[in-house]
Enzyme design. Structure first.
Site, PDB file in Angstrom:
ATOM      1  N   ASP A 165       0.822  -1.223   0.000  1.00 16.52           N
ATOM      2  CA  ASP A 165       0.000   0.000   0.000  1.00 16.52           C
ATOM      3  C   ASP A 165       0.854   1.270   0.000  1.00 16.52           C
ATOM      4  O   ASP A 165       0.432   2.314   0.492  1.00 16.52           O
ATOM      5  CB  ASP A 165      -0.946   0.031   1.216  1.00 16.52           C
ATOM      6  CG  ASP A 165      -1.759  -1.241   1.354  1.00 16.52           C
ATOM      7  OD1 ASP A 165      -2.369  -1.652   0.350  1.00 16.52           O
ATOM      8  OD2 ASP A 165      -1.773  -1.833   2.453  1.00 16.52           O
ATOM      9  N   LYS A 187       2.664   2.253  -5.212  1.00 18.00           N
ATOM     10  CA  LYS A 187       3.476   1.825  -6.360  1.00 18.00           C
ATOM     11  C   LYS A 187       2.783   2.092  -7.692  1.00 18.00           C
ATOM     12  O   LYS A 187       3.421   2.445  -8.684  1.00 18.00           O
ATOM     13  CB  LYS A 187       3.783   0.330  -6.242  1.00 18.00           C
ATOM     14  CG  LYS A 187       4.569  -0.053  -5.003  1.00 18.00           C
ATOM     15  CD  LYS A 187       4.795  -1.541  -4.909  1.00 18.00           C
ATOM     16  CE  LYS A 187       3.535  -2.307  -4.568  1.00 18.00           C
ATOM     17  NZ  LYS A 187       3.009  -2.050  -3.237  1.00 18.00           N
ATOM     18  N   GLY A 219      -3.620  -4.240  -4.747  1.00 21.41           N
ATOM     19  CA  GLY A 219      -4.591  -3.190  -5.042  1.00 21.41           C
ATOM     20  C   GLY A 219      -3.873  -1.899  -5.374  1.00 21.41           C
ATOM     21  O   GLY A 219      -3.316  -1.250  -4.491  1.00 21.41           O
ATOM     22  N   HIS A 220      -3.832  -1.533  -6.649  1.00 19.71           N
ATOM     23  CA  HIS A 220      -3.116  -0.336  -7.078  1.00 19.71           C
ATOM     24  C   HIS A 220      -4.114   0.707  -7.576  1.00 19.71           C
ATOM     25  O   HIS A 220      -4.841   0.476  -8.535  1.00 19.71           O
ATOM     26  CB  HIS A 220      -2.112  -0.689  -8.181  1.00 19.71           C
ATOM     27  CG  HIS A 220      -0.996  -1.564  -7.693  1.00 19.71           C
ATOM     28  ND1 HIS A 220      -0.090  -2.178  -8.533  1.00 19.71           N
ATOM     29  CD2 HIS A 220      -0.635  -1.919  -6.434  1.00 19.71           C
ATOM     30  CE1 HIS A 220       0.762  -2.876  -7.804  1.00 19.71           C
ATOM     31  NE2 HIS A 220       0.457  -2.732  -6.538  1.00 19.71           N
ATOM     32  N   GLN A 222       2.267  -6.210  -3.524  1.00 22.59           N
ATOM     33  CA  GLN A 222       2.605  -6.298  -2.100  1.00 22.59           C
ATOM     34  C   GLN A 222       3.952  -5.606  -1.857  1.00 22.59           C
ATOM     35  O   GLN A 222       4.220  -4.602  -2.462  1.00 22.59           O
ATOM     36  CB  GLN A 222       2.621  -7.761  -1.612  1.00 22.59           C
ATOM     37  CG  GLN A 222       1.272  -8.450  -1.657  1.00 22.59           C
ATOM     38  CD  GLN A 222       0.964  -8.971  -3.038  1.00 22.59           C
ATOM     39  OE1 GLN A 222       1.750  -9.650  -3.665  1.00 22.59           O
ATOM     40  NE2 GLN A 222      -0.229  -8.653  -3.531  1.00 22.59           N
TER      41      GLN A 222
END
Length: 490
Positions: A78, A81, A105-106, A289
Site C-alpha cells: 500500500d 506503487k 490493489g493499485h 505487495q
C-alpha cells in the site's frame, strides 16, 4: 480533530523525552515526454518556468532508467506503487506483473482525475502504447480479470491486444477463496489477516503440484479430471468445504466459456519477454505487495505467498538476473500495515488514527482500515539491502503537513538495552523490542502544489534528506498528492 492537535505523548511507545528518543535539529527511449496532468488554465511566467524545470528534471530522471527496470514496495504494501508505474509507463514499451494476484490493489488516476482500482491488470494499462504482461509467477482469477477488463473498457480504456497472460501462470478458482476463509477461521486468534482472495491456497496448489495452469485451458478434455483432484483435495482437508458433482460440472462449464474468452490473451510470455529484451524494448516490472510481506524475508508467517522482492522478478517472468537494471523502492513517509503481524513503529493512540484519516488509509482490495505508525528506518534499510534499490520514491509526504513534530524509528533495542543490528526474523523479538526515535520538526504548511524540490519547506527537505542519510539510498521521487502530476523529481 486535526493532525495539528496530535500530541507525541499520546502513546507511551512514542513518548517524547523518553529513553528511546533523540532530537535532531542512461538509456535513450524514443518516446516523447507526455504531460501527466489535464489541461490547465493560464499560469504566471514564474510558475511556468518552475513547471518547465520540473518537466525537464522528470525527463532526465526517467530517461536514465535501465532497459529493464522495476518498481517494488519497501514496506508492508500500500505504498503507492501504482502511481509511479503509471507515470513511468509512458516511457516504457512493456509493464509486467511478476507475482501475487488480485490481493494487489493499485489505485491510479488518469489525466482527467478519474480513479481506477486495479488488482490483476498492470498499472501501465492507462497508457495506450503500453503492452501489459501478467507473468508466470502470478496466480490468475479469471472472473476477476474479466471484470477488471470490462470496467476498463467501459471507461474508454482499450485492452484489446494490450494484455498478455502467461500460459504458465496458475489459475485461482473460486474454491481457493472459500478455502482461504476456512483456513483463517481455523487459525482463530493466530489468523494471518489475508485478503481472503485465495492467493495462499492457489500457491499451495502450485507448490504441491496439483495446480491448473492457464495453458491447461487449451486442453478441455483433461480439465474435469484435474479439477476433480483439486476439489477432492480441498474437501479432504477442510470439513467445512462441501464438494459435490454439481460443483464440478458447473465449474467445468464456466471454464469452457472462460477459455474461449481468454484465448486471445494467452501467450508464452517467457519467450515474449526475452524476445523484447533482444529487441531493446524498455520493460518496467510492477511488484505487488512489498518486501516486508515476502515469503522468505517478511514477518513470517504474517506474509504473502510469493516473493515481492527483487528475486521474484526473474522467477516470475523468466528473465535472467543480468538483464535487470534499476530498481526503485516505493516507501510511504510513514508506515502502514493491513492484517496481523509485527509492526514495531505502530502508533496505537490517536496519532495513528489521525494518520489513517489524513492519509485515507483503507485497503484498495479489502476496504479494511490500515494500521499506522511512524517511518521505520530499520525495516527500510533491510528492504534496501535485499533489493539493491538504485533510488526511492517517498510517497504521501503531504499527509504529514499538519504535524508539529515527526518521528523516525531509527534503531531497535532489546528490553535490556542491547542493540538489534538488523530487522530480525524472530517474531518474539520483534514483539518485545523497543524502538529508538529521532524527532524532527514539522513544516505546518500545504505542500500539495509544490513541483520543485527547492520549493519545499526547509523542514520537509530536512526530513527527506535525513531519510536518505540514514538509509544510504537517494530519494529521486516524492509524492505530494494522489494526482499524476503531484510528484516532485529530486
Amino acid at each position: 480533530m486535526s493532525l495539528s492537535s496530535l500530541s507525541l505523548d499520546s502513546n507511551p511507545r512514542f513518548a517524547v523525552g523518553g529513553p528511546y528518543h533523540r532530537r535532531y535539529p542512461p538509456l535513450h527511449h524514443p518516446r516523447s515526454f507526455v504531460s501527466c496532468s489535464a489541461k490547465r488554465p493560464a499560469v504566471s511566467a514564474s510558475l511556468s518556468v518552475a513547471t518547465d524545470s520540473a518537466a525537464t528534471e522528470s525527463l532526465g530522471r526517467i530517461g536514465s532508467l535501465s532497459q529493464v527496470s522495476g518498481v517494488l514496495g519497501c514496506q508492508w504494501g500500500d505504498e503507492g506503487k501504482g502511481k509511479l508505474v503509471d507515470i513511468l509507463a509512458q516511457h516504457f514499451d512493456i509493464v509486467a506483473r511478476c507475482q501475487g494476484g488480485a490481493n494487489a490493489g493499485h489505485t491510479i488516476y488518469n489525466s482527467e482525475g478519474k480513479k481506477f482500482a486495479l488488482h490483476l491488470v498492470p498499472s501501465g494499462i492507462l497508457n495506450e502504447d503500453t503492452t501489459c504482461v501478467i507473468g508466470n509467477g502470478v496466480v490468475v482469477h479469471l472472473p476477476g480479470l474479466f471484470k477488471e477488463i470490462d470496467g476498463l473498457e467501459s471507461n474508454g480504456v482499450s485492452c484489446k491486444g494490450r494484455i498478455l497472460v502467461s500460459d504458465r501462470a496458475h489459475l485461482l478458482f473460486d474454491f481457493h477463496q472459500e478455502v482461504d476463509g476456512l483456513r483463517e477461521s481455523e487459525l482463530a486468534k493466530s489468523f494471518i489477516g489475508t485478503t481472503k482472495r485465495g492467493i495462499g491456497p492457489a500457491y499451495s496448489s502450485k507448490v504441491i503440484r496439483n495446480g491448473i495452469r492457464v495453458g491447461d485451458l487449451r486442453h478441455m478434455d483433461t480439465l474435469p479430471q484435474k479439477l476433480d483432484l483439486l476439489l477432492s483435495d480441498a474437501a479432504a482437508r477442510f470439513q467445512g468445504f462441501k464438494y459435490t458433482p454439481d460443483m464440478l460440472r458447473e465449474e467445468v462449464e464456466a471454464y469452457k466459456r472462460y477459455a474461449d474468452r481468454l484465448e486471445p490473451y494467452i501467450t508464452d510470455t517467457v519467450h515474449f519477454m526475452n524476445d523484447s529484451i533482444s529487441q531493446k524494448k524498455k520493460i518496467l516490472v510492477e511488484g505487488g505487495q512489498a518486501t516486508m510481506l515476502d515469503i522468505d524475508f517478511g514477518t513470517y508467517p504474517f506474509v504473502t505467498s510469493s516473493s515481492p522482492s527483487a528475486g521474484g522478478i526473474c522467477t516470475g517472468l523468466g528473465i535472467a538476473p543480468r538483464v535487470v537494471g534499476d530498481l526503485i523502492g516505493v516507501v510511504k513517509a510513514y508506515t502502514t500495515r493491513v492484517g496481523s503481524g509485527p509492526f514495531p513503529t505502530e502508533n496505537l493512540g490517536p496519532g495513528g488514527d489521525l494518520l489513517r484519516l489524513a492519509g485515507q488509509e483503507f485497503g484498495t482490495t479489502t476496504g479494511r482500515p490500515r494500521r499506522c505508525g511512524w517511518l521505520d528506518i530499520v525495516a527500510l534499510k533491510f528492504s534496501c539491502q535485499i533489493n539493491g534499490f538504485a533510488s526511492l520514491n517517498l510517497t504521501k509526504l503531504d499527509v504529514l503537513s499538519d504535524l508539529n513534530e515527526i518521528q523516525l524509528g531509527v534503531a531497535y533495542k532489546r528490553s535490556d538495552g542491547t542493540p538489534v543490528e538488523s530487522f530480525p526474523g524472530d517474531l518474539r523479538l520483534l514483539e518485545e523490542l523497543q524502538v529508538e526515535y529521532e524527532v524532527l520538526p514539522g513544516w505546518k504548511s500545504d505542500i500539495s502544489s509544490v513541483r520543485n524540490y527547492s520549493d519545499l519547506p526547509k523542514a520537509a527537505q530536512q526530513y527527506v534528506e535525513r531519510i536518505e542519510e540514514l538509509v544510504g539510498v537517494p530519494i529521486h521521487y516524492i509524492g505530494i498528492g494522489p494526482g499524476r502530476d503531484a510528484l516532485i523529481y529530486k
